[in-house]
Enzyme design. Structure first.
Site, PDB file in Angstrom:
ATOM      1  CG  ASP A 213      36.271  41.260  38.043  1.00  0.00           C
ATOM      2  OD1 ASP A 213      36.350  41.122  36.809  1.00  0.00           O
ATOM      3  OD2 ASP A 213      36.877  42.144  38.673  1.00  0.00           O
TER       4      ASP A 213
ATOM      5  CB  SER B 100      40.953  47.229  36.322  1.00  0.00           C
ATOM      6  OG  SER B 100      41.217  46.254  35.347  1.00  0.00           O
TER       7      SER B 100
END
Length: 572
Positions: free
Chosen positions: A498, A199
Site C-alpha cells: 500500500d 484510509s
C-alpha cells in the site's frame, strides 16, 4: 494529435478510476483534471437526460434507504444553535435482537457515503454482521455527500470541518441514534459498537477508540493513516519498490533523463521534450512534470477483486516496454540509453525508446481527458479543437495549468474537491513530493513542496473567522498516537504494498508489535489499500489471503463481543 483506439482502454481505466475518488483529489493538477471530468459528466448527463434524485437511485440500486440524524454544526460552542442532517444507512438483514447484539459502523471518510454502500452488501460490514448477528451502518462524514452543513465551501464555511468536530459527530450519533424499524435501544455504551474505517476513515477509527473509549468498544483501522505528514514522498517510493522491476527501472531512468533536460538544457530543448508528450503548450515545467504522474495515481486503486480492480498501472507498464519504430524488443533488453534503443528527435535531443512510449501514453490519455467520444481532440497551435475544456477553444494552460488562482476559487457546493483539500491544507498534509536527492525516483524533482502545496493559498484565502496556516498543523493529528497509536480492542490492518503504508502503524518508522487477539496487528501480503474492506457474497470464494484476514477479523471481533458479554453479565 489524434487519440488512438489502442490507448482507449487505458484512458477509460484512468478516467474511471479517478472519478471514483473524486472527493479524495489532492493537489492542483488533480483538481484541474477533476474539473475536466465534471464537464464531461455534465454533458453526458444532459445528453442522456439522466435524473438527479441520488437518494432514490441509491435506494433502488442497493436496497438501503438513507436516514438522517440531526447534528450540531459546532459541538464545542453551546451558544451556536446551527444544525445539519447527517446521512446514514442501515442493514438489519443479519440482526438478531438481544442484549449485546453489536452495531458495526463503517465511517465513510472523505467520500460520498453512497460509495461505501457495497460494504453493507458484500464487504466488511456484511461479513461482520453475519458473523455476529449485528446491525450494519454506513455513516457519512460531515461536508461530504449530502451531509452538508453550509451553503458554500468558502474558507470561513469550511472552518467546522476538522478532526474534533467530525469525531464528535460520530460520538453523538452513537450515543443518541434511533434506527427505523428497530425497537431496541442500540445506543452506546449500552450496546457494543465496533467502529470500522479504511484510509483516512481508518485513522478516524483508531482516533475514535482513543478519544471515546467509553462508547467505542472495538475499532478496526484498515490502512489507517495515523501519521500525518507535510511531505509524503514515501508514497511514490512504495510504488517504485513494489512495481514490476522492469517497469520501475524504466520509470526511474526516464524521470532522470527528463529531469536532466528540464533542469539543465536550453528552453528550445525543453519545448521539444514537452512536445513529444503533446504538452508543449504548458507554460510551466512543473505542470508538465505533474502530468507525467497520471498513471501513477492509479496504483492505490488496485484490488484483489478483478470486477473492481483498476488495471491502469499495469497497462501503463506494458505500454512503456513496447518496441518503438526501429527499436525492437531485443534492443530494449540493452541498458537504458544504449544507442540501439535510442531515438534522435533533433540534433540536441535524443531519448530512449521508453520515453517515446511514455510520451505517446501521456499524449493519448491527455487527449482522451479532453474529448467526448466520438468527438476526438485535435491539437492545432497548442489549442484543443472541439475539446472538453469548455465550449470554446482552450489552451493547454487553461486545461492543465495550475498557476491561475481563479481556477481554484469557486466555492459553490458543486466544488466537492474543496473539502478534502481543506483538510489536507489545515491538518493532514500528504503533499506528494519527490524523494530526497540521494534516492531513485519515479516522479520529477520539480515536484517539490512549494508546488504541491501552493493550491492551499490559491484555494483558501484568509476568511473573516479562519486563516489556513502556511503548512498544515499535522501535530493536531499525530498527538493522538501517531505511529504508536494503540489500545485494547483496536485492530491495525494494513497492506504490504500500500503506498499509504508509510503513514500507518506498519511504517518502517514505527516500532514492531505483537499480533494478539486483544490488539490485532496484521499485514496482508501483497495487498494495496484497505483490501479487507472488500468481500464476496461467499467469502469462501475469496483469495486465500483475503479469506484469511476476514476469518481473523471475525474471530477477534467475536472474542471482543464475548468480553463485552462477560463484563455485562450476559450468558448465551
Amino acid at each position: 494529435m489524434r487519440c488512438t483506439i489502442a490507448s482507449l482502454l487505458v484512458a477509460i481505466c484512468l478516467i474511471a478510476s479517478t472519478n471514483a475518488l473524486s472527493n479524495s483529489v489532492v493537489g492542483p493538477r488533480r483538481v484541474k483534471l477533476w474539473k475536466l471530468r465534471q464537464q464531461r459528466a455534465q454533458k453526458q448527463s444532459l445528453g442522456n437526460n439522466e435524473p438527479s434524485g441520488l437518494d432514490a437511485a441509491s435506494t433502488q440500486a442497493t436496497g438501503f434507504t438513507p436516514q438522517f440524524f440531526e447534528q450540531p454544526l459546532d459541538h464545542f460552542d453551546k451558544n451556536r444553535k446551527d444544525t445539519f442532517q447527517q446521512r446514514f444507512w442501515v442493514s438489519t438483514r443479519n440482526y438478531q435482537a438481544r442484549k449485546g447484539a453489536p452495531v458495526i459502523v463503517l465511517d465513510s471518510g472523505e467520500a460520498d457515503g453512497e460509495e461505501r454502500l457495497p460494504f453493507l452488501d458484500t464487504g466488511i460490514v456484511e461479513i461482520l454482521t453475519k458473523a455476529t448477528g449485528g446491525v450494519g451502518v454506513v455513516l457519512e462524514h460531515r461536508y461530504y455527500g449530502q451531509s452538508i452543513p453550509v451553503l458554500n465551501f468558502s474558507t470561513d464555511a469550511l472552518r467546522f470541518l476538522d478532526n474534533s468536530q467530525a469525531a464528535a459527530d460520530s460520538a453523538n450519533f452513537m450515543r443518541n441514534v434511533k434506527f427505523d424499524g428497530i425497537n431496541e435501544d442500540l445506543t452506546a455504551p449500552g450496546t457494543p459498537w465496533i467502529y470500522y474505517g479504511g484510509s483516512y476513515a481508518g485513522a478516524r477509527s483508531a482516533h475514535m477508540k482513543i478519544l471515546y473509549p467509553d462508547i467505542v468498544w472495538g475499532a478496526i483501522a484498515s490502512s489507517g493513516v495515523v501519521h500525518a505528514a507535510v511531505e509524503n514522498w514515501q508514497y511514490m517510493d512504495i510504488i517504485r519498490t513494489a512495481a514490476n522491476a522492469t517497469c520501475s527501472s524504466n520509470l526511474v531512468n526516464s524521470v532522470a533523463k527528463i529531469d536532466s533536460i528540464l533542469l539543465g538544457q536550453s528552453n528550445s530543448t525543453k519545448q521539444e521534450l514537452k512536445g513529444l508528450f503533446g504538452l508543449a503548450g504548458l507554460t510551466h515545467n512543473t505542470d508538465f512534470a505533474s502530468m507525467l504522474e497520471l498513471a501513477l495515481d492509479s496504483w492505490q486503486n488496485k484490488n484483489w477483486n478483478d470486477a473492481i480492480n483498476d488495471p491502469t498501472f499495469d497497462l501503463f507498464c506494458d505500454a512503456l516496454n513496447q518496441p518503438f519504430g526501429n527499436v525492437t524488443a531485443k534492443d530494449l533488453m540493452l541498458p537504458f540509453g544504449h544507442p540501439k534503443r535510442s531515438v534522435q528527435i533533433s540534433k540536441d535531443l535524443t531519448v530512449d525508446a521508453v520515453i517515446m512510449n511514455y510520451a505517446a501514453y501521456i499524449k493519448d490519455v491527455s487527449c482522451f481527458a479532453l474529448s467526448l467520444p466520438p468527438i476526438w481532440a485535435e491539437l492545432d497551435n497548442f489549442k484543443f479543437v472541439d475539446g472538453e475544456c469548455d465550449t470554446q477553444f482552450q489552451t493547454l494552460d487553461e486545461c492543465f495549468g495550475t498557476y491561475n488562482d481563479a481556477d481554484f476559487q469557486s466555492t459553490d457546493l458543486s466544488q466537492t474537491w474543496r473539502t478534502w483539500n481543506f483538510q489536507v491544507c489545515t491538518q493532514w498534509g500528504y503533499f506528494t513530493t519527490a524523494p530526497p536527492d540521494n534516492r531513485p525516483r519515479i516522479i520529477s524533482r520539480l515536484l517539490d513542496l512549494a508546488y504541491e502545496s501552493k493550491m492551499c493559498k490559491q484555494a483558501f484565502p484568509p476568511g473573516q473567522f479562519i486563516t489556513v496556516p502556511p503548512l498544515p498543523n499535522v501535530e493536531s493529528v499525530n498527538i493522538l498516537g501517531d505511529f504508536h497509536i494503540a489500545a485494547d480492542r483496536l485492530a491495525i490492518i494494513d497492506g504490504q504494498i500500500d503506498p499509504w503504508r508509510p503513514d500507518t502503524a506498519h511504517s518502517s518508522d514505527a516500532l514492531p508489535r505483537r499480533d494478539t487477539t486483544l490488539r490485532p496487528f496484521k499485514l496482508i501480503p501483497n495487498a494495496v489499500h484497505h483490501y479487507d474492506e472488500y468481500g464476496l457474497a461467499n467469502i469462501q470464494d475469496e483469495p486465500p489471503e483475503i479469506l484469511k484476514i476476514h476469518q481473523e477479523e471475525i474471530a477477534f471481533v467475536q472474542s471482543w463481543l464475548h468480553d463485552w458479554n462477560v463484563e455485562h453479565g450476559i450468558t448465551n
